[in-house]
Design an enzyme around this catalytic site. Structure first.
Site, PDB file in Angstrom:
ATOM      1  N   SER A  11      34.950  11.278  45.341  1.00 56.85           N
ATOM      2  CA  SER A  11      35.674  10.477  44.798  1.00 56.85           C
ATOM      3  C   SER A  11      36.972  11.592  43.279  1.00 56.85           C
ATOM      4  CB  SER A  11      35.162   9.649  43.849  1.00 56.85           C
ATOM      5  OG  SER A  11      35.339   8.824  43.612  1.00 56.85           O
TER       6      SER A  11
ATOM      7  N   GLU B 180      37.600   1.552  51.411  1.00 51.89           N
ATOM      8  CA  GLU B 180      37.304   2.195  50.532  1.00 51.89           C
ATOM      9  C   GLU B 180      37.818   1.321  49.031  1.00 51.89           C
ATOM     10  OE1 GLU B 180      36.431   5.288  49.277  1.00 51.89           O
ATOM     11  OE2 GLU B 180      36.380   6.322  50.546  1.00 51.89           O
TER      12      GLU B 180
END
Length: 358
Positions: free
Chosen positions: A50, A171
């Site tokens: 991330s 996502e």
């Protein structure tokens, strides 16, 4: 995964990207001293998920590739989070001071660390809609001369690095609320809040909402509902295309990419697989976990993920192929299930034409 105001705030009176500079310092320390611990400075792998993967991408493109070699040789970027925009001048400083109810950066520096951490958490969590305020990498005309995606497109990076990257199947849905963004007007309003230059650029906003992600829900665009359109837009703009920027760049070694499709397939759902510690873990497919760890450790060892005991991992350089890790098998597939518009969409998010060139 989460960046904080302490290391990433941008604006007058603060050092931009100080968190990145701290990471770079640590990597340079490793180069100098890891041999004293039995390590090899020529076989260093960095890994991030991330926001951490966004940092990985920034280190790959550090100084626009002018200071090579990098203090590492291999990089694993899992779901790299980089917003395709720059914050408004002083917007982050002003927001932190206001939310923290302090009048100056000096007051902020005197704040106890636990209070500063709590302030950061509340500030990000309180953003409306959720996900529209965060701290991140900002071009600084030095360590980060431009957004990493543009630097990769321009060939301004360390070409000798070995790259393994990937993303989860879904996502976007963790970052956008379908109850808040439910129609065309709220979709446009959300994008203007998330990517602030769009608030004053009707042409770019119209291109994104009517050409790249048009309100056509017959499945031909990769979605059949507004919620799916929301999720795909955010997934592409912030995560998926960042992985493609790496695989499409002209690194000398072959690049590799994966898609973790194991349920629930949400952002960061691959972390239990990355850090799987053997045995039975609820919700974790042990075959996928052991295979993923096999790929990662082999990559750290040799610069490529293939090994005799593992399913063949096809390279991604210049292609749309990813290694899918799913409950129904491990195999090579087209990224995002072969959505034909992916290349055009990622090209737009890489060029970010609504931003002025630095």
């Amino acid at each position: 995964m989460l960046r904080t105001c302490k290391g990433w705030m941008n604006g007058e009176g603060v050092t931009t990207n100080v968190g990145l500079l701290d990471q770079r310092f640590a990597l340079e320390w490793v180069q100098k001293y890891v041999h004293l611990l039995g390590g090899d400075p020529n076989r260093v792998t960095i890994l991030g998920e991330s926001a951490g993967a966004g940092s990985v991408e920034a280190h790959v493109t550090a100084y626009g590739g002018k200071r090579r070699p990098s203090p590492f040789q291999r990089a694993i970027a899992q779901s790299p989070y980089i917003l395709p925009t720059n914050p408004l001048p002083n917007s982050e400083v002003n927001a932190v001071l206001k939310f923290g109810n302090v009048s100056s950066l000096s007051d902020l520096r005197d704040m106890p660390s636990p209070d500063l951490q709590r302030l950061n958490t509340l500030l990000v969590a309180d953003s409306q809609p959720f996900g529209t305020f965060t701290f991140g990498i900002v071009p600084d005309n030095d360590y980060v001369p431009d957004l990493p995606g543009r630097l990769l497109q321009q060939g301004r990076f360390d070409h000798e690095l070995s790259i393994l990257t990937g993303h989860d199947k879904d996502e976007g849905s963790r970052f956008i609320q379908s109850t808040v963004v439910a129609n065309e007007s709220s979709y446009a309003a959300y994008l203007k809040t998330l990517i602030t230059p769009l608030a004053t650029n009707d042409s770019a906003l119209n291109y994104i909402t009517q050409v790249l992600y048009p309100p056509i829900f017959d499945g031909s665009q990769g979605y059949t509902t507004q919620a799916e359109r929301n999720n795909l837009t955010i997934a592409d703009a912030i995560f998926v295309c960042n992985t493609r920027f790496l695989t499409q760049a002209d690194f000398c070694p072959q690049t590799y990419a994966y898609q973790c499709s194991a349920p629930p397939g949400l952002h960061a759902a691959d972390l239990p697989y990355t850090f799987y510690d053997f045995g039975s873990v609820p919700g974790v497919n042990t075959t996928i976990a052991e295979t993923m760890q096999g790929y990662f450790t082999r990559f750290a060892e040799t610069g490529q993920p293939n090994a005799p005991a593992l399913p063949a991992f096809v390279g991604a350089s210049g292609t749309r192929m990813v290694q899918e890790l799913g409950n129904d098998g491990i195999r090579s597939i087209l990224d995002e299930g072969g959505i034909r518009q992916l290349s055009e969409r990622c090209r737009y998010w890489q060029e970010v034409p609504y931003l002025a060139m630095p």
